[in-house]
Scaffold this motif. Structure first.
Motif, mmCIF file in Angstrom:
data_model
loop_
_atom_site.group_PDB
_atom_site.id
_atom_site.type_symbol
_atom_site.label_atom_id
_atom_site.label_comp_id
_atom_site.label_asym_id
_atom_site.label_seq_id
_atom_site.Cartn_x
_atom_site.Cartn_y
_atom_site.Cartn_z
ATOM 1 N N ARG A 160 5.645 4.498 12.877
ATOM 2 C CA ARG A 160 5.460 3.438 11.837
ATOM 3 C C ARG A 160 4.530 4.104 10.679
ATOM 4 N NH1 ARG A 160 3.887 -1.746 14.411
ATOM 5 N NH2 ARG A 160 2.503 -0.348 15.274
ATOM 6 N N VAL A 161 4.629 4.033 9.345
ATOM 7 C CA VAL A 161 4.192 4.360 8.282
ATOM 8 C C VAL A 161 3.917 2.976 7.289
ATOM 9 C CG1 VAL A 161 3.639 5.665 6.134
ATOM 10 C CG2 VAL A 161 4.882 6.481 8.114
ATOM 11 N N PRO A 162 2.571 2.580 7.431
ATOM 12 C CA PRO A 162 1.280 3.087 7.746
ATOM 13 C C PRO A 162 0.906 2.498 9.040
ATOM 14 C CG PRO A 162 0.940 1.229 6.318
ATOM 15 C CD PRO A 162 2.279 1.290 6.450
ATOM 16 N N GLN A 163 1.254 1.731 9.720
ATOM 17 C CA GLN A 163 0.700 1.154 10.912
ATOM 18 C C GLN A 163 0.238 2.147 11.856
ATOM 19 O OE1 GLN A 163 3.692 0.362 9.640
ATOM 20 N NE2 GLN A 163 3.851 -1.943 9.474
ATOM 21 N N ASP A 164 1.165 3.128 12.282
ATOM 22 C CA ASP A 164 0.486 4.292 13.092
ATOM 23 C C ASP A 164 -0.098 5.486 12.389
ATOM 24 O OD1 ASP A 164 1.877 2.677 15.129
ATOM 25 O OD2 ASP A 164 3.810 3.730 14.901
ATOM 26 N N VAL A 165 0.657 5.977 11.374
ATOM 27 C CA VAL A 165 0.007 7.128 10.408
ATOM 28 C C VAL A 165 0.223 6.634 9.109
ATOM 29 C CG1 VAL A 165 0.346 9.513 10.179
ATOM 30 C CG2 VAL A 165 1.013 8.445 12.378
ATOM 31 N N ALA A 166 -1.012 6.677 8.416
ATOM 32 C CA ALA A 166 -0.983 6.371 7.028
ATOM 33 C C ALA A 166 -0.577 8.053 6.257
ATOM 34 C CB ALA A 166 -2.307 5.963 6.461
ATOM 35 N N VAL A 167 -0.077 7.847 5.252
ATOM 36 C CA VAL A 167 0.401 8.991 4.275
ATOM 37 C C VAL A 167 0.023 8.896 2.934
ATOM 38 C CG1 VAL A 167 2.443 10.715 4.031
ATOM 39 C CG2 VAL A 167 2.329 9.429 6.070
ATOM 40 N N THR A 168 -0.562 9.871 2.356
ATOM 41 C CA THR A 168 -0.837 9.984 0.574
ATOM 42 C C THR A 168 -0.282 11.407 0.296
ATOM 43 O OG1 THR A 168 -3.066 11.003 1.260
ATOM 44 C CG2 THR A 168 -2.996 8.436 1.178
ATOM 45 N N GLY A 169 -0.047 11.299 -1.039
ATOM 46 C CA GLY A 169 0.521 12.414 -1.549
ATOM 47 C C GLY A 169 -0.350 12.832 -3.075
ATOM 48 N N GLU A 212 -6.917 14.249 -17.362
ATOM 49 C CA GLU A 212 -7.421 13.295 -16.458
ATOM 50 C C GLU A 212 -6.310 12.794 -15.568
ATOM 51 O OE1 GLU A 212 -10.274 11.924 -15.863
ATOM 52 O OE2 GLU A 212 -10.979 13.527 -17.527
ATOM 53 N N THR A 213 -6.575 12.409 -14.289
ATOM 54 C CA THR A 213 -5.509 11.776 -13.369
ATOM 55 C C THR A 213 -6.122 10.550 -12.778
ATOM 56 O OG1 THR A 213 -6.963 13.143 -11.478
ATOM 57 C CG2 THR A 213 -4.858 14.238 -12.429
ATOM 58 N N HIS A 214 -5.270 9.751 -12.316
ATOM 59 C CA HIS A 214 -5.976 8.580 -11.413
ATOM 60 C C HIS A 214 -5.237 8.020 -10.169
ATOM 61 C CE1 HIS A 214 -2.833 7.104 -14.105
ATOM 62 N NE2 HIS A 214 -2.232 6.247 -13.108
ATOM 63 N N LEU A 215 -5.879 7.567 -9.417
ATOM 64 C CA LEU A 215 -5.368 6.937 -8.009
ATOM 65 C C LEU A 215 -4.414 5.958 -8.335
ATOM 66 C CD1 LEU A 215 -5.981 7.542 -4.997
ATOM 67 C CD2 LEU A 215 -7.583 5.518 -5.159
ATOM 68 N N VAL A 216 -3.261 6.365 -7.591
ATOM 69 C CA VAL A 216 -2.269 4.860 -7.507
ATOM 70 C C VAL A 216 -1.980 4.322 -6.119
ATOM 71 C CG1 VAL A 216 0.038 4.311 -7.833
ATOM 72 C CG2 VAL A 216 -1.029 6.019 -9.376
ATOM 73 N N ILE A 217 -2.396 3.227 -5.991
ATOM 74 C CA ILE A 217 -2.322 2.594 -4.557
ATOM 75 C C ILE A 217 -1.064 1.990 -4.424
ATOM 76 C CG2 ILE A 217 -3.780 0.854 -3.127
ATOM 77 C CD1 ILE A 217 -5.351 3.343 -3.581
ATOM 78 N N ARG A 218 -0.522 2.205 -3.359
ATOM 79 C CA ARG A 218 0.728 1.690 -2.650
ATOM 80 C C ARG A 218 0.701 1.282 -1.403
ATOM 81 N NH1 ARG A 218 3.286 5.721 -6.172
ATOM 82 N NH2 ARG A 218 3.715 4.923 -8.241
ATOM 83 N N GLY A 219 1.683 1.312 -0.715
ATOM 84 C CA GLY A 219 1.742 0.773 0.866
ATOM 85 C C GLY A 219 1.227 1.799 1.923
ATOM 86 N N SER A 220 1.512 3.015 1.644
ATOM 87 C CA SER A 220 1.759 4.123 2.581
ATOM 88 C C SER A 220 0.106 4.314 3.144
ATOM 89 C CB SER A 220 2.274 5.368 2.005
ATOM 90 O OG SER A 220 1.275 5.954 1.124
ATOM 91 N N CYS A 221 -0.829 3.969 2.570
ATOM 92 C CA CYS A 221 -2.444 4.199 3.084
ATOM 93 C C CYS A 221 -2.515 2.729 3.800
ATOM 94 C CB CYS A 221 -3.029 4.187 1.846
ATOM 95 S SG CYS A 221 -3.458 3.056 0.918
ATOM 96 N N CYS A 245 -2.722 -0.234 2.380
ATOM 97 C CA CYS A 245 -3.034 -1.395 1.444
ATOM 98 C C CYS A 245 -1.836 -2.374 1.251
ATOM 99 C CB CYS A 245 -3.568 -0.851 0.087
ATOM 100 S SG CYS A 245 -5.061 -0.089 0.149
ATOM 101 N N GLY A 246 -0.937 -2.329 2.079
ATOM 102 C CA GLY A 246 0.354 -3.273 1.749
ATOM 103 C C GLY A 246 0.861 -2.954 0.323
ATOM 104 N N ALA A 247 2.127 -3.586 0.040
ATOM 105 C CA ALA A 247 2.725 -3.499 -1.225
ATOM 106 C C ALA A 247 1.811 -3.625 -2.541
ATOM 107 C CB ALA A 247 3.988 -4.153 -1.151
ATOM 108 N N ALA A 248 2.118 -2.604 -3.411
ATOM 109 C CA ALA A 248 1.609 -2.644 -4.712
ATOM 110 C C ALA A 248 2.000 -3.785 -5.424
ATOM 111 C CB ALA A 248 1.807 -1.579 -5.363
#
Length: 350
Positions: A278-287, A336-345, A347-350
């Motif tokens: 399961r993602v992210p419960q077992d393994v978190a993934v970011t890109g 410039e770049t910026h962090l985008v938080i979604r659920g795969s880490c 944090c839950g759904a954005a």
């Protein structure tokens, strides 16, 4: 042959047999940049009278005759810009190419695109492309330094794209190192994950190299255990499947897989789900990139947004200024770049 004719003939033959002086040597002797020599030889751009006199004196001393400089180049004689990528598939290249082409079309220029696939045999094609365009954009890591120097020494207007800065050549890139540091600290500190693995090859491209540096830097900053060696794979979705297969064959997966780009990350997510994780419960993934697929519900990928289309636009703008002699002789433009938080880490759904 008379003595007087012989005396005149010997220096001329010696001159013909002598190695041609390069643009780089003229620049070094005059104490200016290669781009400034190019501007003086082409008669374009803003150059002070003193600088122009020094450059012209060096040109005359060496009877310098660069093959591609002259009024034809200033008038954009080919009516085209060139851009060199390692390959042509994938959303990243599509976005960058779209921005580059927009600026070229606005300037009424065509675009020649070359995908080298990192093959040495393509170097001759690069030289051929450079001779058919008014200026060339080259993605970092695609060509060896000596070929880049050779093209620049001929006076070819050039901009490096997503590359490490190189003296005397304009560069456009996005901020990678600090962004990846922030992303990694989000996983280490905000989530408390203690087993992170970087997926991607730092030697694959300058961008991937900066991201690996940011990943390692974040571990040092929070006094975490130094990260293990990365799982070295290419920057495509299929390589994400390969990375997961390698990791699972070696044992339980890490708590988080921090991928060098979104394409790898999406491949990783699909492979983990296929293997029952399961993602992210077992393994978190970011890109990294924030490609359109990253925002889909099936992915929900935490990532770093980089302005890919603007990267292409700014590359074309700098190249046009270099061709016209109206821009700075060398610039390192960092977007410039910026962090985008979604659920795969996690944090839950954005």
């Amino acid at each position: 042959m008379s003595a007087s004719v012989f005396r005149a003939w010997v220096p001329e033959m010696a001159k013909r047999g002598r190695r041609a002086t390069t643009l780089q040597e003229i620049a070094r002797e005059a104490g200016v940049s290669v781009a400034t020599v190019s501007r003086v030889a082409r008669g374009v751009g803003q150059v002070s009278d003193d600088t122009r006199r020094r450059v012209q004196a060096a040109i005359e001393r060496h009877d310098f005759r660069p093959s591609r400089l002259g009024s034809g180049l200033a008038q954009r004689s080919h009516g085209a810009l060139g851009i060199v990528f390692p390959g042509l598939s994938g959303p990243y290249y599509s976005e960058v190419m779209g921005g580059f082409e927009e600026e070229a079309v606005n300037a009424r220029l065509a675009v020649l695109i070359l995908g080298t696939h990192l093959l040495r045999e393509s170097h001759e094609l690069v030289r051929d492309t450079a001779a058919r365009v008014d200026g060339l954009a080259v993605m970092g890591g695609v060509l060896p330094d000596e070929l880049i120097d050779r093209l620049r020494d001929r006076g070819d207007p050039m901009v490096l794209l997503a590359s490490r800065p190189r003296a005397g050549i304009p560069t456009v890139r996005t901020e990678n190192l600090s962004a990846f540091d922030r992303l990694t600290r989000h996983l280490l500190v905000d989530h408390g994950y203690d087993r992170l693995t970087f997926v991607g090859d730092p030697e694959n491209s300058p961008d991937a190299g900066y991201r690996w540096q940011g990943f390692a830097q974040a571990h040092r900053h929070v006094r975490a255990e130094p990260p293990a060696e990365p799982v070295r794979v290419g920057l495509t979705q299929s390589e994400g499947f390969i990375a997961v297969n390698r990791l699972l064959a070696a044992g339980p997966p890490p708590r988080a897989l921090v991928c060098a780009n979104d394409e790898i990350a999406i491949g990783v997510v699909l492979a983990l789900l296929d293997r029952g994780h399961r993602v992210p419960q077992d393994v978190a993934v970011t890109g990294f990139d924030d490609i359109p697929m990253a925002g889909l519900p099936v992915s929900g990928l935490t990532t770093v947004h980089q302005p890919m289309r603007e990267l292409g636009r700014e590359t074309a703008r700098l190249l046009l200024r270099d061709i016209e002699g109206s821009g700075p002789t060398a610039v390192d433009r960092v977007l410039e770049t910026h962090l985008v938080i979604r659920g795969s880490c996690g944090c839950g759904a954005a």
